[in-house]
Write a protein that holds these residues in place. Structure first.
Motif, short mmCIF file in Angstrom:
data_model
loop_
_atom_site.label_atom_id
_atom_site.label_comp_id
_atom_site.label_asym_id
_atom_site.label_seq_id
_atom_site.Cartn_x
_atom_site.Cartn_y
_atom_site.Cartn_z
N GLU A 197 -27.45 -27.56 -12.05
CA GLU A 197 -28.08 -26.77 -11.00
C GLU A 197 -27.10 -26.45 -9.85
OE1 GLU A 197 -31.54 -24.92 -10.44
OE2 GLU A 197 -31.71 -26.69 -11.71
N ALA A 207 -29.88 -18.33 -11.50
CA ALA A 207 -30.49 -19.52 -12.09
C ALA A 207 -29.56 -20.18 -13.09
CB ALA A 207 -31.81 -19.14 -12.79
N THR A 218 -37.27 -18.71 -17.51
CA THR A 218 -36.61 -18.15 -16.32
C THR A 218 -36.58 -16.63 -16.38
OG1 THR A 218 -35.22 -20.11 -16.23
CG2 THR A 218 -34.49 -18.22 -14.95
#
Length: 233
Positions: A197, A207, A218
């Protein structure tokens, strides 16, 4: 199940056949998926309905079990291959009917990296979810990405890397998009084993997706947001 009880796909009702195709997809049975697809088309099904109700719905089950650790990469690749065989029949028919697409994605492994299993899986799962996918393959320099963005005008750019040494190249691509003033035109998602992340945020991606199932979720969220802002605008 003994051989005498072998299922004859053509003898199943539509509903039974769709459920059987979900099972066959789960088990990665390519020939059965091709046969089931052809039977539904012969029965007058719209190509888009065959795609969504049998293949996309079936891949959704595969995706959930992959996410939950019940299925693993080899099984998912088999399922995705079976789905691809069905898609091979449907794609030309879908093109004729101008069936709705969820969105379009360009995906490729970055320069210096020749790993593609994860990327292939993402591409197949995205296709299984109803996205148009343009796969640039492996070892892509920034020019390849920019050229594909210009030519394909996708909604999403996906980049993958499996080596810690090639990960930073994702920033090169995103920085170049910023320089050219096109960064905001596309959603950028990144993935690969060594990423996390924080890395995704650091390179400026929209993302980070830890696996193909997350990539699909996503991408759907990105498209929903895009539609909402378009509607609001």
């Amino acid at each position: 199940m003994s051989d005498e009880e072998e299922i004859i796909l053509s003898e199943l009702s539509d509903d039974e056949l769709v459920l059987q195709m979900h099972d066959d997809l789960y088990d990665g049975l390519k020939e059965e998926i091709v046969e089931g697809t052809e039977i539904l088309l012969e029965r007058g099904w719209e190509p888009y309905d065959v795609l969504t109700k049998s293949l996309v719905a079936g891949m959704a089950i595969v995706g959930e079990d992959f996410r939950d650790g019940i299925l693993f990469v080899p099984e998912v690749l088999l399922a995705a291959n079976a789905m691809k065989a069905g898609m091979g029949i449907l794609r030309p028919l879908l093109a004729e009917t101008g069936a709705p697409k969820l969105g379009k994605m360009v995906v490729g492994t970055v320069k210096g990296d020749i790993h593609d299993i994860g990327k292939n899986l993402v591409g197949m799962m995205m296709e299984g979810a109803g996205f148009d996918v343009v796969d640039l393959g492996i070892n892509n320099p920034v020019e390849d990405y920019l050229e594909a963005l210009e030519k394909e005008q996708p909604d999403i750019l996906g980049m993958s890397a499996l080596l810690t040494t090639t990960m930073p190249y994702m920033k090169v691509v995103i920085d170049t998009m910023v320089e050219k003033g096109i960064r905001d035109d596309y959603a950028v998602i990144v993935g690969g084993a060594p990423l996390n992340e924080e890395f995704g945020k650091a390179v400026g991606a929209d993302a980070y997706c830890r696996d193909a199932a997350v990539a699909v979720e996503t991408a759907k969220e990105i498209m929903a947001r895009k539609h909402n802002s378009a509607a609001a605008g």
